[in-house]
Design a protein around this motif. Structure first.
Motif, PDB file in Angstrom:
ATOM      1  N   UNK A  46      -9.254   2.926  -0.737  1.00  0.00           N
ATOM      2  CA  UNK A  46      -7.807   2.678  -0.850  1.00  0.00           C
ATOM      3  C   UNK A  46      -7.475   1.231  -1.198  1.00  0.00           C
ATOM      4  N   UNK A  47      -8.450   0.505  -1.728  1.00  0.00           N
ATOM      5  CA  UNK A  47      -8.261  -0.909  -2.053  1.00  0.00           C
ATOM      6  C   UNK A  47      -9.609  -1.586  -1.879  1.00  0.00           C
ATOM      7  N   UNK A  48      -9.607  -2.923  -1.878  1.00  0.00           N
ATOM      8  CA  UNK A  48     -10.871  -3.646  -1.825  1.00  0.00           C
ATOM      9  C   UNK A  48     -10.934  -4.632  -0.669  1.00  0.00           C
ATOM     10  N   UNK A  49     -12.143  -4.828  -0.161  1.00  0.00           N
ATOM     11  CA  UNK A  49     -12.351  -5.815   0.898  1.00  0.00           C
ATOM     12  C   UNK A  49     -13.068  -7.021   0.311  1.00  0.00           C
ATOM     13  N   UNK A  50     -12.535  -8.206   0.575  1.00  0.00           N
ATOM     14  CA  UNK A  50     -13.198  -9.445   0.162  1.00  0.00           C
ATOM     15  C   UNK A  50     -14.173  -9.802   1.279  1.00  0.00           C
ATOM     16  N   UNK A  51     -15.464  -9.731   1.013  1.00  0.00           N
ATOM     17  CA  UNK A  51     -16.467 -10.031   2.039  1.00  0.00           C
ATOM     18  C   UNK A  51     -16.551  -8.912   3.069  1.00  0.00           C
ATOM     19  N   UNK A  52     -17.430  -9.107   4.049  1.00  0.00           N
ATOM     20  CA  UNK A  52     -17.635  -8.075   5.059  1.00  0.00           C
ATOM     21  C   UNK A  52     -16.753  -8.280   6.273  1.00  0.00           C
ATOM     22  N   UNK A  53     -16.946  -7.416   7.278  1.00  0.00           N
ATOM     23  CA  UNK A  53     -16.168  -7.585   8.510  1.00  0.00           C
ATOM     24  C   UNK A  53     -16.579  -8.877   9.211  1.00  0.00           C
ATOM     25  N   UNK A  54     -15.664  -9.475   9.982  1.00  0.00           N
ATOM     26  CA  UNK A  54     -16.005 -10.724  10.677  1.00  0.00           C
ATOM     27  C   UNK A  54     -17.151 -10.487  11.650  1.00  0.00           C
ATOM     28  N   UNK A  55     -18.103 -11.416  11.672  1.00  0.00           N
ATOM     29  CA  UNK A  55     -19.277 -11.214  12.525  1.00  0.00           C
ATOM     30  C   UNK A  55     -18.977 -11.524  13.979  1.00  0.00           C
ATOM     31  N   UNK A  56     -18.152 -12.545  14.195  1.00  0.00           N
ATOM     32  CA  UNK A  56     -17.728 -12.823  15.562  1.00  0.00           C
ATOM     33  C   UNK A  56     -16.269 -13.232  15.483  1.00  0.00           C
ATOM     34  N   UNK A  57     -15.753 -13.772  16.550  1.00  0.00           N
ATOM     35  CA  UNK A  57     -14.326 -14.062  16.546  1.00  0.00           C
ATOM     36  C   UNK A  57     -14.032 -15.530  16.248  1.00  0.00           C
ATOM     37  N   UNK A  58     -15.050 -16.272  15.813  1.00  0.00           N
ATOM     38  CA  UNK A  58     -14.808 -17.667  15.477  1.00  0.00           C
ATOM     39  C   UNK A  58     -14.183 -17.766  14.097  1.00  0.00           C
ATOM     40  N   UNK A 110       0.813  -1.221   0.000  1.00  0.00           N
ATOM     41  CA  UNK A 110       0.000   0.000   0.000  1.00  0.00           C
ATOM     42  C   UNK A 110       0.842   1.263   0.000  1.00  0.00           C
ATOM     43  N   UNK A 111       1.942   1.262   0.745  1.00  0.00           N
ATOM     44  CA  UNK A 111       2.824   2.433   0.783  1.00  0.00           C
ATOM     45  C   UNK A 111       3.437   2.732  -0.570  1.00  0.00           C
ATOM     46  N   UNK A 112       3.518   1.689  -1.409  1.00  0.00           N
ATOM     47  CA  UNK A 112       4.084   1.860  -2.740  1.00  0.00           C
ATOM     48  C   UNK A 112       2.998   2.065  -3.796  1.00  0.00           C
ATOM     49  N   UNK A 113       1.781   2.296  -3.362  1.00  0.00           N
ATOM     50  CA  UNK A 113       0.699   2.532  -4.303  1.00  0.00           C
ATOM     51  C   UNK A 113       0.181   1.263  -4.955  1.00  0.00           C
ATOM     52  N   UNK A 114       0.538   0.101  -4.400  1.00  0.00           N
ATOM     53  CA  UNK A 114      -0.002  -1.166  -4.886  1.00  0.00           C
ATOM     54  C   UNK A 114      -1.312  -1.392  -4.146  1.00  0.00           C
ATOM     55  N   UNK A 115      -2.367  -1.752  -4.877  1.00  0.00           N
ATOM     56  CA  UNK A 115      -3.683  -1.804  -4.248  1.00  0.00           C
ATOM     57  C   UNK A 115      -3.958  -3.147  -3.585  1.00  0.00           C
ATOM     58  N   UNK A 116      -4.395  -3.092  -2.344  1.00  0.00           N
ATOM     59  CA  UNK A 116      -4.725  -4.307  -1.602  1.00  0.00           C
ATOM     60  C   UNK A 116      -6.111  -4.810  -1.964  1.00  0.00           C
ATOM     61  N   UNK A 117      -6.209  -6.124  -2.157  1.00  0.00           N
ATOM     62  CA  UNK A 117      -7.518  -6.762  -2.156  1.00  0.00           C
ATOM     63  C   UNK A 117      -7.398  -7.868  -1.120  1.00  0.00           C
ATOM     64  N   UNK A 118      -8.150  -7.691  -0.031  1.00  0.00           N
ATOM     65  CA  UNK A 118      -7.898  -8.538   1.133  1.00  0.00           C
ATOM     66  C   UNK A 118      -9.171  -8.745   1.937  1.00  0.00           C
ATOM     67  N   UNK A 119      -9.239  -9.884   2.608  1.00  0.00           N
ATOM     68  CA  UNK A 119     -10.340 -10.069   3.559  1.00  0.00           C
ATOM     69  C   UNK A 119     -10.125  -9.091   4.714  1.00  0.00           C
ATOM     70  N   UNK A 120     -11.206  -8.750   5.409  1.00  0.00           N
ATOM     71  CA  UNK A 120     -11.102  -7.772   6.497  1.00  0.00           C
ATOM     72  C   UNK A 120     -10.580  -8.448   7.764  1.00  0.00           C
ATOM     73  N   UNK A 121      -9.307  -8.790   7.709  1.00  0.00           N
ATOM     74  CA  UNK A 121      -8.663  -9.420   8.850  1.00  0.00           C
ATOM     75  C   UNK A 121      -7.393  -8.636   9.152  1.00  0.00           C
TER      76      UNK A 121
END
Ligand SMILES: *Cc1c(COP(=O)(O)O)cnc(C)c1O
Length: 710
Positions: free
Chosen positions: A621-633, A599-610
């Motif tokens: 500033x990039x993409x999220x795969x799926x939503x935020x985790x619903x619980x901690x399992x 990200x600091x180099x302008x490369x775009x992240x596509x990542x789960x919200x972890x």
């Protein structure tokens, strides 16, 4: 000045020696350029190691350089800049003048500083290295303690059948940027240790990192019997019995080595549970000096910080109680407690758990991202059974990466031009980074394309060397990335290969990914790299699977696997791809740092919200795969995650990348790249992280410690 190690260096440029033995060059590209100027081809061949360069260079070149006005000018500027940076009034001494000279010990099993010093395996080590480098920049009086592993971590080769081969090479200590730790740099500094039933001699090496020193123990000395010489041979090698003895030397020995060097830290930081025995040794010292166990333990707690790094249960070291008994026999007497009380300090079920020990013996406790803090509070409620989960005393300090190490110099020059030369000093100033928006799209894109070509050339050079030196077959040369296309949208996936990181997830639906990769007008390619731990069969299997796809004609050279991922390769990867893919099973990625580098180099992240992306993603500033985790399992919904990834690629990422103006500029993409730089540099830099550690963990511990003394 002491003895000169390179008498062949002419007097006029004699300080090159000192420069080579201070790893400040690893994050000061002008210092690196100076060495490169001496012999650019040699510099490349030896993977940018100045000490080795001075050993191997033709002395004639050194003489010529000492008469070359251009070289001398650069030499003077570099020496002066480094002098100034080592003297200047730094952040820590301005904020906490009373503490500026009081050492803070930082214990870690691995340190990732530069590829010439292979004493790290992955993210944890590189984080420790970045921690030390940034401490130097901020003037935090840190002193590191760890091991030099003569056989390091293994080098990876992929055999023709696609299976990983682990190769151990002996570190040539004379060729590495390390020196004898004692006052006399020509003689080994030896310390005699008797740790429980382990009796061993260690040689101590020093690594200079700007103003920070790192002391590394080496058990491979003639004074030790053969078996013991191997104790520090490899990182994470051997069986449990080997590991416990290694960790006894790391923790207990590390304290004794600092004492032998005359260093008296006021705060002690255990980075991950491998180093937890350090806490016991300090209690022992105090008890031997006359304290009761209770008072000693309280003093150690007040002045200690512990960072836990993984929510994966198997990632926490533990030892069977009988093994503890065997190696620590008698040690509990010196602590002034019974065998049973001793075991209780770290007991979890039938084992002695290094994380439990540290949680009990350090009052400063943290996870490495907000989400990981929550996960850790839940995970370690066993230690505080009567406390509600939200009140478990474990906080979090989100990891960051050392910006001067990880931002490409070419991009740094662009920042210098449009943001001003003060960008390095101000790189954690959030509002300062709004200026990134003023960089002309064309300029940023040109730098990006340059870095992308450099990355592809790097992959090709490695393939060429294997083709010509090792005669590997043609399919392998292709799988190593020789057919990659500089114009295609390039996805990078490079990190340790281990199950929860799901390296093969993007191939979940082969026909769907194939149509993306092979699209005639808007092609996509994916480049992988990463090592599997030698004992991780599943990780090795994943490498085999990806290697087969890379060598498959059906993928037309759009999938590649680059061998032997380490820091050197990581620079090319995180600076040179278009998209950085990260799809672990939440919430198992405690933080992750490679996406921060990208990200600091302008490369775009596509990542789960972890991990860090849970707090770093802002929608632009990039993409999220799926939503935020619903619980901690832990979730195992690979189908849903793969589908979400394909949808992003098909509907957003690929179209945005190929949406060009008449000059071929993808303005929408560049806008996002700027937003990534703007939002990620200040918040996910090691500078922000170290300021957090200093103010929230180190200073309170130091003050608590001072109170005890008065
Ligand atoms: C940054 C880095 C890592 C960390 O990777 P994550 O994806 O954050 O786990 C691992 N290995 C190397 C060589 C790195 O530079």
């Amino acid at each position: 000045m002491g003895t000169r190690r390179f008498p062949q260096i002419p007097d006029r440029i004699q300080q090159l020696e000192e420069l080579a033995y201070n790893l400040k060059w690893s994050w000061d590209f002008r210092a690196r350029l100076l060495f490169k100027r001496l012999d650019a081809q040699l510099w490349k061949n030896i993977q940018h190691n100045p000490v080795r360069l001075l050993h191997e260079i033709d002395p004639e070149r050194l003489i010529n350089a000492s008469h070359d006005p251009d070289f001398l000018r650069e030499y003077e500027v570099t020496i002066q800049t480094l002098d100034r940076s080592s003297r200047g009034d730094k952040w820590f001494s301005r904020e906490f003048p009373d503490l500026a000279k009081q050492p803070i010990a930082y214990f870690s099993a691995e340190f990732g500083l530069h590829t010439s010093l292979p004493i790290y395996s992955g993210g944890l080590g590189i984080l420790a290295g970045d921690h030390c480098k940034e401490s130097s920049d901020l003037g935090i009086p840190l002193v590191g303690s760890g091991f030099v592993y003569p056989q390091g971590y293994f080098h990876q080769r992929i055999q023709a059948d696609g299976w990983q081969e682990d190769i151990y090479e002996l570190l040539e200590r004379q060729q590495a940027p390390i020196e004898f730790a004692g006052p006399d740099r020509t003689a080994p500094f030896l310390v005699d240790l008797k740790v429980g039933t382990v009796k061993i001699v260690v040689a101590v090496w020093r690594v200079n990192l700007g103003g920070v020193s790192l002391y590394l123990m080496d058990t491979d000395v003639v004074e030790n019997p053969q078996g013991d010489r191997e104790l520090s041979a490899r990182l994470y090698g051997g069986d449990k019995d080997h590991r416990i003895r290694q960790e006894m030397v790391l923790g207990v020995g590390g304290v004794r080595v600092l004492r032998a060097l005359g260093i008296q830290p006021i705060v002690w930081h255990a980075n991950e549970g491998h180093t937890s025995f350090m806490l016991l040794e300090r209690v022992r010292e105090l008890v031997q000096a006359g304290s009761t166990f209770e008072d000693a333990a309280e003093e150690v707690r007040m002045t200690s910080v512990f960072t836990t790094h993984t929510p994966v249960a198997a990632g926490h070291d533990e030892f069977p109680l009988p093994m503890m008994e065997k190696h620590f026999a008698g040690y509990w007497d010196e602590l002034g407690i019974t065998r049973q009380a001793f075991m209780e300090l770290g007991r979890l079920g039938d084992s002695f758990n290094m994380t439990v020990l540290a949680l009990r013996m350090a009052n400063g406790r943290n996870g490495v991202s907000q989400l990981h803090g929550r996960v850790s509070r839940r995970m370690w409620q066993v230690v505080w059974p009567d406390t509600p989960q939200d009140e478990i005393p474990i906080t979090s300090v989100t990891n960051g990466v050392h910006a001067p190490t990880w931002i490409a110099p070419e991009l740094g020059l662009l920042f210098e031009r449009y943001l001003g030369p003060e960008w390095v000093e101000k790189h954690d100033d959030i509002s300062f980074w709004n200026r990134v928006m003023d960089i002309p799209d064309k300029d940023l894109w040109e730098v990006h394309l340059f870095l992308k070509r450099k990355f592809l050339a790097f992959a090709r050079e490695r393939a060429r060397a294997r083709w010509s030196e090792d005669r590997v077959d043609g399919r392998q040369v292709i799988s190593m990335g020789t057919l990659l296309d500089p114009d295609a949208l390039t996805i990078g996936f490079a990190r340790r290969f281990t199950g929860y990181k799901r390296a093969a997830m993007i191939f979940h639906d082969l026909s769907r990914i194939r149509s993306l990769l092979l699209d005639r007008w808007r092609p996509v390619q994916i480049v992988f790299a990463g090592k599997a731990h030698p004992a991780d069969e599943h990780g090795k299997h994943l490498i085999h699977q990806i290697h087969s796809l890379a060598a498959d004609n059906g993928m037309a050279g759009h999938v590649a696997f680059v061998e032997n991922y380490e820091m050197h390769a990581a620079h090319f990867f995180t600076q040179g791809v278009d998209v950085w893919l990260n799809n672990p099973r939440p919430p198992l990625e405690a933080c992750g740092t490679s996406g921060q580098k990208a990200g600091m180099n302008g490369v775009l992240n596509v990542s789960v919200l972890d991990g860090w992306w849970y707090e770093g993603h802002n929608g632009n500033n990039g993409w999220a795969i799926g939503g935020p985790p619903e619980d901690l399992d832990v979730r195992y919904d690979d189908d849903a995650d793969a589908d979400a990834l394909y949808q992003l690629l098909e509907q957003q990422i690929v179209p945005l990348y190929y949406d060009r103006d008449q000059n071929g500029l993808p303005h929408g993409w560049i806008q996002m790249a700027k937003e990534a730089i703007r939002s990620i540099v200040p918040r996910f830099s090691a500078r922000r992280m170290l300021k957090d550690y200093a103010s929230r963990m180190y200073v309170p511990a130091a003050l608590a410690g001072t109170k005890i003394k008065v």
